[in-house]
Design an enzyme around this catalytic site. Structure first.
Site: not given
Length: 725
Positions: A32-33, A218-219, A249, A599
């Protein structure tokens, strides 16, 4: 266009989206970044959009710094004039420019957690309420929840349904009064005051909409109602908003995040385009399948299925420990084995549900001299000596700040004791003056002579420093404060504590030097440094090169490690006992484990204790229900041999058929024999046991079995007369 050619088709569609809002559901590790940074670069390079008309907001300084670095790398220019930063920094910049329009004083201070608790305690005293019945941390959490919903103290009072809630609303009102008197705001106020400003001032709203003509968030699953309102004011319901997030998430409901913001995105942005990123670039397929199967049990999700082309990878391991000491010892042994092989210590993350779980792990890491770093320990800027110096700096900027003034009035000691403080506070209350105004305007002759001399000295010290440091760079300001206050005299001792505190002061000077050299603008003023300090988070001090990272799953959000251990998959711990009564809380706990599992890049190891010491006493534990939700064919169960020596059999085997033991010689969990290592058995006279090792095949196989009553025995399978359990 090279930066676009590296994107997969779904990423490219999101990065080159035209006008109007879009929601990008980006699964864990889906890049996504890269999408966000590629979109910024595409808008500037291919669409000709001015960089100043693009803003991107996220939740951590680390993520923002990474985004900005990537944009500058793609565009091959620095600095890029687009705003890329956190929600709170964006709001702070806005309020520094226009805050006076909503009643904020120029140079307002940002209060941290401990400062807020100080004001809450004062509010409780003013309302005549005991801390025992109204714990400051709990009250602050309730006030923060109200602010995250843009609910004022009056509105909270109207919602109150009993004595306690009515009192909370009164404490809230008093707390806000104290904040205004201190010329301060808390973190929630940064967002709320920004929303108030944009809603009430058409001129400022117009300017900021031009600044955020293209807005990227973002997020998005972590936004609360106040942040959603801020986004709406900046972008409008049909603006050029790109919201990126993953409902699976969403793990911050406890601090106000509203999952509905992403689940019902189209309610606020009706014309939005929906896109999904499901290709994962981080983990093996086994890890992804396990995590997907787990989170699929949640009802509140849009749904996605992660996939990768890196192959299945190693099986996930589940270690069943006797207790937290056994758990820690086994985990650290595995860490050291990994570090002796293909991985390094810094490749390992040990994740826990609660901070209390780190004790046993830290003790074992220290005992074995295994290098590690604890993320989320005492924050550097929250250490007493650092807060003292920051309080002096805040007084130079805003001497009316009562919290900072009270903190350093007698630090270093200058003879201003509790009795003198009480006299001063009583006089200030009688004359309706702030403490600083009283010190500044009064000759102090009514006070005892010794106290008056000390207070005049403090007044002259602060006044002199304010005059002497005006306009100077922060490094010089800090050096003058340390020199004029004789601050280092506090740490002349040679004991470890004094040396450590002195090192912290030196580190603060280093931080000031670093701030000066790393600032992207020419502003290295006292005000800019204090704003920087106020917005620093735990992760900003994290250095992966120090060794194994030990942290909570909440703190691990956004990070990745080649090897991940997730400890404590026990009922009451994960899911936490506070989350078992409501389905929405249980789903958040499931999402938390999902975050922890995703992770991992190559190896994922889960652990579970049969008993755990709680409040000094051992308590029997049951495996988490989440264990059952992970497909058994993806997991190898490893059982500690000490389970049976303590007369504690396991019920985890009912979930998984493939097992091994941590005992000697039991390394192959997939033995082709009829009684593979890890198999539970019953002997007619020896009782229950577990197979530790098997040599040979069929009836002639020789078995090493650990019996809970008789200990380790070697048997021939043909004559052993063992019954599988």
């Amino acid at each position: 266009m090279e930066y676009l050619s590296s994107l997969n088709p779904e990423q490219r569609e999101a990065a080159t989206h035209g006008e109007g809002p879009q929601l990008v559901l980006a699964g864990a590790g889906s890049g996504k970044t890269r999408v966000i940074t590629s979109r910024i670069a595409w808008l500037i390079r291919e669409r000709g959009i001015e960089a100043r008309g693009i803003s991107a907001v996220t939740f951590t300084n680390k993520a923002a710094s990474e985004m900005l670095h990537r944009v500058e790398t793609v565009l091959d220019q620095s600095p890029v004039e687009s705003y890329v930063g956190t929600f709170h920094r964006f709001s702070l910049i806005l309020l520094r420019m226009y805050g006076e329009r909503v009643g904020l004083k120029r140079g307002f201070a940002i209060l941290d957690d401990s400062d807020q608790r100080t004001l809450i305690k004062q509010a409780l005293r003013d309302e005549g309420l005991p801390e025992a019945s109204f714990p400051p941390r709990s009250i602050l959490a309730r006030i923060s929840d109200a602010k995250s919903r843009l609910v004022s103290s009056d509105e909270l009072a109207s919602e109150a349904e009993g004595f306690f809630e009515e009192k909370v609303s009164r404490i809230y009102a008093r707390y806000q009064q104290l904040l205004r008197r201190a010329s301060g705001v808390d973190f929630d106020d940064l967002i709320n005051k920004s929303v108030e400003l944009l809603r009430s001032d058409a001129e400022v709203r117009s300017r900021m909409r031009r600044r955020c003509h293209y807005l990227l968030v973002d997020e998005f699953q972590d936004t609360n109602r106040a942040q959603l309102s801020l986004v709406l004011e900046l972008a409008g319901s049909d603006g050029n908003l790109t919201a990126v997030g993953d409902e699976d998430q969403g793990i911050y409901r406890w601090r106000g995040a509203d999952l509905d913001n992403i689940l019902h995105f189209e309610r606020w942005f009706p014309s939005a385009t929906l896109r999904k990123l499901e290709r994962n670039y981080r983990s093996t397929q086994n890890i992804l399948d396990a995590a997907d199967s787990l989170v699929a049990h949640n009802e509140r999700r849009r749904g996605k299925r992660l996939w990768t082309d890196v192959g299945p990878g190693a099986a996930i391991e589940l270690y069943q420990a006797r207790d937290e000491v056994d758990e820690a010892a086994w985990v650290v042994r595995q860490v050291r084995q990994f570090a002796a092989g293909e991985f390094r210590y810094q490749d390992v993350g040990i994740l826990v549900r609660t901070n209390g779980q780190t004790r046993a792990v830290e003790e074992e890491l220290l005992r074995t001299e295994t290098p590690y770093t604890l993320v989320g320990g005492t924050r550097f800027y929250a250490r007493a000596e650092i807060k003292d110096l920051i309080a002096y700096l805040r007084l130079l900027q805003q001497p009316q700040d009562p919290v900072s003034l009270q903190r350093v009035l007698n630090q270093p000691p200058r003879g201003i004791g509790k009795r003198t403080r009480t006299l001063v506070e009583d006089e200030c209350s009688r004359r309706e003056l702030s403490v600083w105004d009283y010190l500044r305007l009064d000759q102090l002759d009514s006070l005892p002579s010794r106290a008056a001399v000390a207070l005049r000295g403090f007044r002259d010290l602060i006044s002199g420093l304010r005059s002497e440091t005006e306009g100077r760079p922060i490094v010089e300001v800090l050096e003058l404060v340390i020199e004029r206050t004789d601050f280092l005299a506090l740490f002349k001792g040679e004991d470890a504590e004094s040396v450590g505190r002195l090192e912290n002061v030196r580190e603060l000077l280093s931080a000031a030097h670093g701030f000066t050299s790393q600032q992207r603008t020419a502003d290295t003023s006292l005000s800019a440094f204090l704003d920087h300090v106020a917005l620093v988070t735990d992760l900003d001090g994290w250095d992966v090169e120090r060794g194994v990272s030990v942290l909570t799953m909440h703190a691990a959000k956004g990070l990745e490690f080649p090897v991940v251990f997730v400890l404590g998959l026990e009922d009451g711990l994960l899911p936490h006992y506070n989350s078992r009564d409501k389905e929405e809380d249980l789903e958040e706990e499931r999402r938390l484990l999902y975050v922890g599992m995703t992770r991992a890049k190559q190896r994922l190891i889960l652990t579970y204790c049969r008993r755990r010491r709680v409040a000094g006493r051992y308590q029997d534990q049951q495996p988490s229900q989440f264990v059952q939700e992970i497909p058994s064919d993806l997991v190898t169960v490893i059982q500690s041999p000490t389970l049976f020596s303590s007369n504690r059999s396991s019920n985890v085997s009912k979930f998984f058929g493939r097992q091994s033991s941590a005992g000697e010689g039991a390394r192959d969990a997939r033995s082709d024999g009829g009684l593979p290592p890890g198999r539970k058995v019953r002997h007619p006279t020896l009782g229950l046991g577990i197979v530790l090792a098997s040599e040979g095949e069929g009836d002639s196989a020789k078995l090493t079995v650990f019996f809970e009553r008789a200990g380790k025995r070697r048997l021939v399978a043909k004559y052993a007369n063992l019954e599988m359990v």
